[in-house]
Motif scaffolding. Structure first.
Motif, PDB file in Angstrom:
ATOM      1  N   CYS A   1      12.107  19.022  -1.304  1.00  0.00           N
ATOM      2  CA  CYS A   1      11.837  19.512   0.041  1.00  0.00           C
ATOM      3  C   CYS A   1      12.675  18.726   1.047  1.00  0.00           C
ATOM      4  CB  CYS A   1      10.351  19.367   0.347  1.00  0.00           C
ATOM      5  SG  CYS A   1       9.876  19.900   2.000  1.00  0.00           S
ATOM      6  N   SER A   2      13.348  19.437   1.937  1.00  0.00           N
ATOM      7  CA  SER A   2      14.184  18.771   2.937  1.00  0.00           C
ATOM      8  C   SER A   2      13.354  17.902   3.875  1.00  0.00           C
ATOM      9  CB  SER A   2      14.964  19.808   3.749  1.00  0.00           C
ATOM     10  OG  SER A   2      14.083  20.684   4.429  1.00  0.00           O
ATOM     11  N   GLU A   3      12.065  18.218   4.007  1.00  0.00           N
ATOM     12  CA  GLU A   3      11.192  17.431   4.867  1.00  0.00           C
ATOM     13  C   GLU A   3      11.022  16.002   4.367  1.00  0.00           C
ATOM     14  OE1 GLU A   3       7.411  19.150   5.776  1.00  0.00           O
ATOM     15  OE2 GLU A   3       8.216  21.184   5.733  1.00  0.00           O
ATOM     16  N   ALA A   4      11.240  15.786   3.080  1.00  0.00           N
ATOM     17  CA  ALA A   4      11.003  14.467   2.511  1.00  0.00           C
ATOM     18  C   ALA A   4      11.922  13.423   3.139  1.00  0.00           C
ATOM     19  CB  ALA A   4      11.211  14.504   1.005  1.00  0.00           C
ATOM     20  N   ALA A   5      13.198  13.731   3.266  1.00  0.00           N
ATOM     21  CA  ALA A   5      14.137  12.787   3.866  1.00  0.00           C
ATOM     22  C   ALA A   5      13.785  12.500   5.315  1.00  0.00           C
ATOM     23  CB  ALA A   5      15.561  13.326   3.767  1.00  0.00           C
ATOM     24  N   GLU A   6      13.351  13.532   6.038  1.00  0.00           N
ATOM     25  CA  GLU A   6      12.949  13.342   7.433  1.00  0.00           C
ATOM     26  C   GLU A   6      11.690  12.485   7.504  1.00  0.00           C
ATOM     27  OE1 GLU A   6      12.418  17.288   8.872  1.00  0.00           O
ATOM     28  OE2 GLU A   6      14.481  17.901   8.400  1.00  0.00           O
ATOM     29  N   TYR A   7      10.803  12.671   6.574  1.00  0.00           N
ATOM     30  CA  TYR A   7       9.551  11.922   6.550  1.00  0.00           C
ATOM     31  C   TYR A   7       9.828  10.434   6.378  1.00  0.00           C
ATOM     32  CZ  TYR A   7       4.712  10.864   5.245  1.00  0.00           C
ATOM     33  OH  TYR A   7       3.437  10.353   5.185  1.00  0.00           O
ATOM     34  N   VAL A   8      10.736  10.095   5.483  1.00  0.00           N
ATOM     35  CA  VAL A   8      11.056   8.696   5.212  1.00  0.00           C
ATOM     36  C   VAL A   8      11.587   8.000   6.461  1.00  0.00           C
ATOM     37  CG1 VAL A   8      12.611   7.172   3.942  1.00  0.00           C
ATOM     38  CG2 VAL A   8      11.420   9.020   2.750  1.00  0.00           C
ATOM     39  N   THR A   9      12.443   8.691   7.202  1.00  0.00           N
ATOM     40  CA  THR A   9      13.055   8.062   8.373  1.00  0.00           C
ATOM     41  C   THR A   9      12.143   8.079   9.597  1.00  0.00           C
ATOM     42  OG1 THR A   9      14.143  10.156   8.954  1.00  0.00           O
ATOM     43  CG2 THR A   9      15.381   8.613   7.582  1.00  0.00           C
ATOM     44  N   ALA A  10      11.083   8.868   9.545  1.00  0.00           N
ATOM     45  CA  ALA A  10      10.195   8.978  10.704  1.00  0.00           C
ATOM     46  C   ALA A  10       9.253   7.789  10.829  1.00  0.00           C
ATOM     47  CB  ALA A  10       9.381  10.263  10.628  1.00  0.00           C
ATOM     48  N   TYR A  11       9.087   7.025   9.750  1.00  0.00           N
ATOM     49  CA  TYR A  11       8.155   5.903   9.757  1.00  0.00           C
ATOM     50  C   TYR A  11       8.866   4.634   9.302  1.00  0.00           C
ATOM     51  CZ  TYR A  11       4.632   9.550  10.176  1.00  0.00           C
ATOM     52  OH  TYR A  11       3.898  10.622  10.603  1.00  0.00           O
TER      53      TYR A  11
ATOM     54  N   LEU B   1       0.857  -1.180   0.000  1.00  0.00           N
ATOM     55  CA  LEU B   1       0.000   0.000   0.000  1.00  0.00           C
ATOM     56  C   LEU B   1       0.893   1.230   0.000  1.00  0.00           C
ATOM     57  CD1 LEU B   1      -3.044   0.615   0.065  1.00  0.00           C
ATOM     58  CD2 LEU B   1      -2.793   1.041   2.504  1.00  0.00           C
ATOM     59  N   THR B   2       0.798   2.027  -1.053  1.00  0.00           N
ATOM     60  CA  THR B   2       1.754   3.123  -1.271  1.00  0.00           C
ATOM     61  C   THR B   2       1.007   4.423  -1.559  1.00  0.00           C
ATOM     62  OG1 THR B   2       1.914   2.482  -3.606  1.00  0.00           O
ATOM     63  CG2 THR B   2       3.561   1.569  -2.111  1.00  0.00           C
ATOM     64  N   ASP B   3       0.337   4.946  -0.550  1.00  0.00           N
ATOM     65  CA  ASP B   3      -0.429   6.175  -0.747  1.00  0.00           C
ATOM     66  C   ASP B   3       0.482   7.367  -1.027  1.00  0.00           C
ATOM     67  OD1 ASP B   3      -3.274   5.575  -0.525  1.00  0.00           O
ATOM     68  OD2 ASP B   3      -2.741   4.817   1.457  1.00  0.00           O
ATOM     69  N   HIS B   4      -0.095   8.359  -1.718  1.00  0.00           N
ATOM     70  CA  HIS B   4       0.659   9.532  -2.159  1.00  0.00           C
ATOM     71  C   HIS B   4       1.039  10.463  -1.005  1.00  0.00           C
ATOM     72  CE1 HIS B   4       0.258   9.058  -6.481  1.00  0.00           C
ATOM     73  NE2 HIS B   4      -1.042   8.845  -6.365  1.00  0.00           N
ATOM     74  N   LYS B   5       2.265  10.935  -1.067  1.00  0.00           N
ATOM     75  CA  LYS B   5       2.716  12.083  -0.274  1.00  0.00           C
ATOM     76  C   LYS B   5       3.592  12.902  -1.208  1.00  0.00           C
ATOM     77  CE  LYS B   5       3.634  14.431   3.610  1.00  0.00           C
ATOM     78  NZ  LYS B   5       2.607  15.149   4.379  1.00  0.00           N
ATOM     79  N   ASP B   6       3.060  13.998  -1.697  1.00  0.00           N
ATOM     80  CA  ASP B   6       3.783  14.802  -2.691  1.00  0.00           C
ATOM     81  C   ASP B   6       4.428  16.016  -2.059  1.00  0.00           C
ATOM     82  OD1 ASP B   6       3.502  13.718  -5.474  1.00  0.00           O
ATOM     83  OD2 ASP B   6       1.402  13.690  -4.882  1.00  0.00           O
ATOM     84  N   PHE B   7       5.640  16.315  -2.507  1.00  0.00           N
ATOM     85  CA  PHE B   7       6.384  17.478  -2.040  1.00  0.00           C
ATOM     86  C   PHE B   7       6.619  18.400  -3.225  1.00  0.00           C
ATOM     87  CE2 PHE B   7       7.361  14.270   1.110  1.00  0.00           C
ATOM     88  CZ  PHE B   7       7.350  14.988   2.303  1.00  0.00           C
ATOM     89  N   TYR B   8       5.897  19.516  -3.259  1.00  0.00           N
ATOM     90  CA  TYR B   8       6.097  20.515  -4.292  1.00  0.00           C
ATOM     91  C   TYR B   8       7.174  21.485  -3.820  1.00  0.00           C
ATOM     92  CZ  TYR B   8       1.644  18.668  -5.871  1.00  0.00           C
ATOM     93  OH  TYR B   8       0.657  17.837  -6.296  1.00  0.00           O
ATOM     94  N   PHE B   9       7.789  22.175  -4.751  1.00  0.00           N
ATOM     95  CA  PHE B   9       8.911  23.033  -4.407  1.00  0.00           C
ATOM     96  C   PHE B   9       8.530  24.126  -3.409  1.00  0.00           C
ATOM     97  CE2 PHE B   9      10.328  21.065  -8.273  1.00  0.00           C
ATOM     98  CZ  PHE B   9      11.666  20.834  -8.034  1.00  0.00           C
ATOM     99  N   GLU B  10       7.381  24.771  -3.613  1.00  0.00           N
ATOM    100  CA  GLU B  10       6.996  25.842  -2.704  1.00  0.00           C
ATOM    101  C   GLU B  10       5.616  25.608  -2.085  1.00  0.00           C
ATOM    102  OE1 GLU B  10       7.361  29.516  -4.790  1.00  0.00           O
ATOM    103  OE2 GLU B  10       9.503  29.269  -5.164  1.00  0.00           O
ATOM    104  N   HIS B  11       4.943  24.545  -2.512  1.00  0.00           N
ATOM    105  CA  HIS B  11       3.648  24.223  -1.934  1.00  0.00           C
ATOM    106  C   HIS B  11       3.848  23.580  -0.564  1.00  0.00           C
ATOM    107  CE1 HIS B  11       0.862  24.088  -5.648  1.00  0.00           C
ATOM    108  NE2 HIS B  11       1.874  24.878  -5.886  1.00  0.00           N
ATOM    109  N   PRO B  12       2.853  23.652   0.305  1.00  0.00           N
ATOM    110  CA  PRO B  12       2.881  22.762   1.466  1.00  0.00           C
ATOM    111  C   PRO B  12       2.727  21.331   0.973  1.00  0.00           C
ATOM    112  CG  PRO B  12       0.779  23.890   1.312  1.00  0.00           C
ATOM    113  CD  PRO B  12       1.677  24.521   0.283  1.00  0.00           C
ATOM    114  N   PRO B  13       3.320  20.353   1.643  1.00  0.00           N
ATOM    115  CA  PRO B  13       3.200  18.971   1.185  1.00  0.00           C
ATOM    116  C   PRO B  13       1.739  18.524   1.146  1.00  0.00           C
ATOM    117  CG  PRO B  13       4.900  19.181   2.865  1.00  0.00           C
ATOM    118  CD  PRO B  13       4.157  20.489   2.829  1.00  0.00           C
ATOM    119  N   LEU B  14       1.406  17.738   0.131  1.00  0.00           N
ATOM    120  CA  LEU B  14       0.072  17.189   0.027  1.00  0.00           C
ATOM    121  C   LEU B  14      -0.255  16.395   1.284  1.00  0.00           C
ATOM    122  CD1 LEU B  14      -2.378  16.675  -1.910  1.00  0.00           C
ATOM    123  CD2 LEU B  14      -1.199  14.593  -2.600  1.00  0.00           C
TER     124      LEU B  14
END
Length: 266
Positions: free
Chosen positions: A87-97, A38-51
Motif C-alpha cells: 500500500c502506498s500509504e505505508a511509506a507516507e505513514y512512516v514519515t508522518a510520525y 513498543l511496536t504495535d501492529h499496523k497492517d497493510f493488506y493489498f485491498e483491505h483498509p489498513p488495520l
C-alpha cells in the motif's frame, strides 16, 4: 544488558489482557530490561483498509511513560508495519510520525487473504506456499522503508506438512539468500524472535543456518524481541535470543534511535 525491541500493547488488535503501556513499562523494569521498543501492529493488506491503530493515543501514552520511567527504562517509540509493500500509504505513514524504529513483517501473502496463522494447512501445498512466501518477502524488502525484518520464519510457527515431517526452511537457501543480500544492502537488521521458543519448536528463530548465511554474506545487524502481547510476557525468551546471537558469532545488537542504528554490545 537486557533489551526487548519487539513488543505489543493494548493498541494492537491481538493484544492480551493487562497490556497498557504503563503496565508494560512497570513489568519491563521488574524484569530487568534496560531498553524496550513498543511496536504495535499496523497492517497493510493489498485491498483491505489498513488495520486500525490509534497511533496518536498510543504515542501520548508512550510520551507520558518516557517521562515517568526516565532513568529507569529507555522506552523507544516504534511500529510493526505488515506488508509495507502492499500500500502506498505505508511509506507516507512512516514519515508522518517520529518513530525510533520501524519493523517490517509479512503476515498476509496476497489480496484479501488471511493471516498465515489461520491458513488451512490441510488444504495447502507447503512447497507452493513457501515459493509464494519468499517471493513476497523479497518484494517487501526491495520496497524497504523499515529498519528491522521481523520473524523471517513466521510460517514455521504454525505450518504443517501432509507427510507429518516438521516444517523447515532447509532446502530453500536459494530463495532466502536474495532476501538476506537485500537487507544487508539496505542496512535492515535481521530479527531473532523469541515467540517460537513457546511453540512446538521450543527454540527461538531465526534458524541458525539463516544466521550463518547472513553473517557469511556480510550481515552484522541483529535485533531481538520477545514479540510479547501483554505485560507479563515482556522480555520472555530474551536471554535465549541473545545466546542464539552470540552462538552465531554476533556480539552486538542494533538499537534504533530516530531511525538510526546504534550498536549495543551483548
Amino acid at each position: 544488558m537486557l533489551l526487548d525491541l519487539h513488543m505489543h500493547s493494548e493498541y494492537s488488535e491481538d493484544a492480551k489482557p493487562n497490556a497498557s503501556v504503563e503496565a508494560i513499562c512497570r513489568a519491563s523494569v521488574a524484569r530487568g530490561l534496560s531498553i524496550i521498543a513498543l511496536t504495535d501492529h499496523k497492517d497493510f493488506y493489498f485491498e483491505h483498509p489498513p488495520l486500525f491503530l490509534d497511533i496518536d493515543a498510543q504515542r501520548r501514552d508512550v510520551a507520558r511513560c518516557q517521562h515517568e520511567f526516565d532513568g529507569a527504562l529507555t522506552l523507544l517509540s516504534g511500529v510493526e508495519l505488515g506488508e509495507i509493500h502492499a500500500c502506498s500509504e505505508a511509506a507516507e505513514y512512516v514519515t508522518a510520525y517520529d518513530f525510533d524504529e520501524v519493523i517490517g513483517s509479512l503476515h498476509v501473502r496476497r489480496a484479501n487473504d488471511i493471516d498465515i496463522y489461520f491458513q488451512d494447512w490441510e488444504q495447502t501445498n507447503p512447497d507452493a506456499f513457501l515459493e509464494e512466501y519468499f517471493a513476497d518477502l523479497l518484494r517487501m524488502v526491495r520496497v524497504g522503508g523499515f529498519d528491522i525484518l521481523a520473524h523471517i520464519d513466521y510460517p514455521l510457527r504454525v505450518m504443517k506438512r501432509p507427510d507429518g515431517v516438521p516444517p523447515s526452511f532447509a532446502g530453500w537457501e536459494d530463495r532466502i539468500e536474495p532476501i538476506l543480500r537485500e537487507i544487508i544492502d539496505r542496512e535492515i537488521a535481521l530479527e531473532i524472535n523469541a515467540a517460537n521458543l513457546f511453540g512446538w519448536q521450543k527454540k527461538v528463530g531465526t534458524p541458525r543456518f539463516i544466521l550463518d548465511m547472513y553473517r557469511n554474506l556480510g550481515g552484522s545487524m541483529i535485533s531481538v524481541g520477545s514479540d510479547s502481547h501483554c505485560a507479563p510476557d515482556v522480555g520472555r525468551g530474551i536471554e535465549q535470543c541473545l545466546d542464539h546471537a552470540r552462538e552465531a558469532g554476533f556480539h552486538e545488537i542494533a538499537v534504533f534511535y530516530k531511525r538510526k542504528a546504534h550498536a549495543v554490545s551483548i
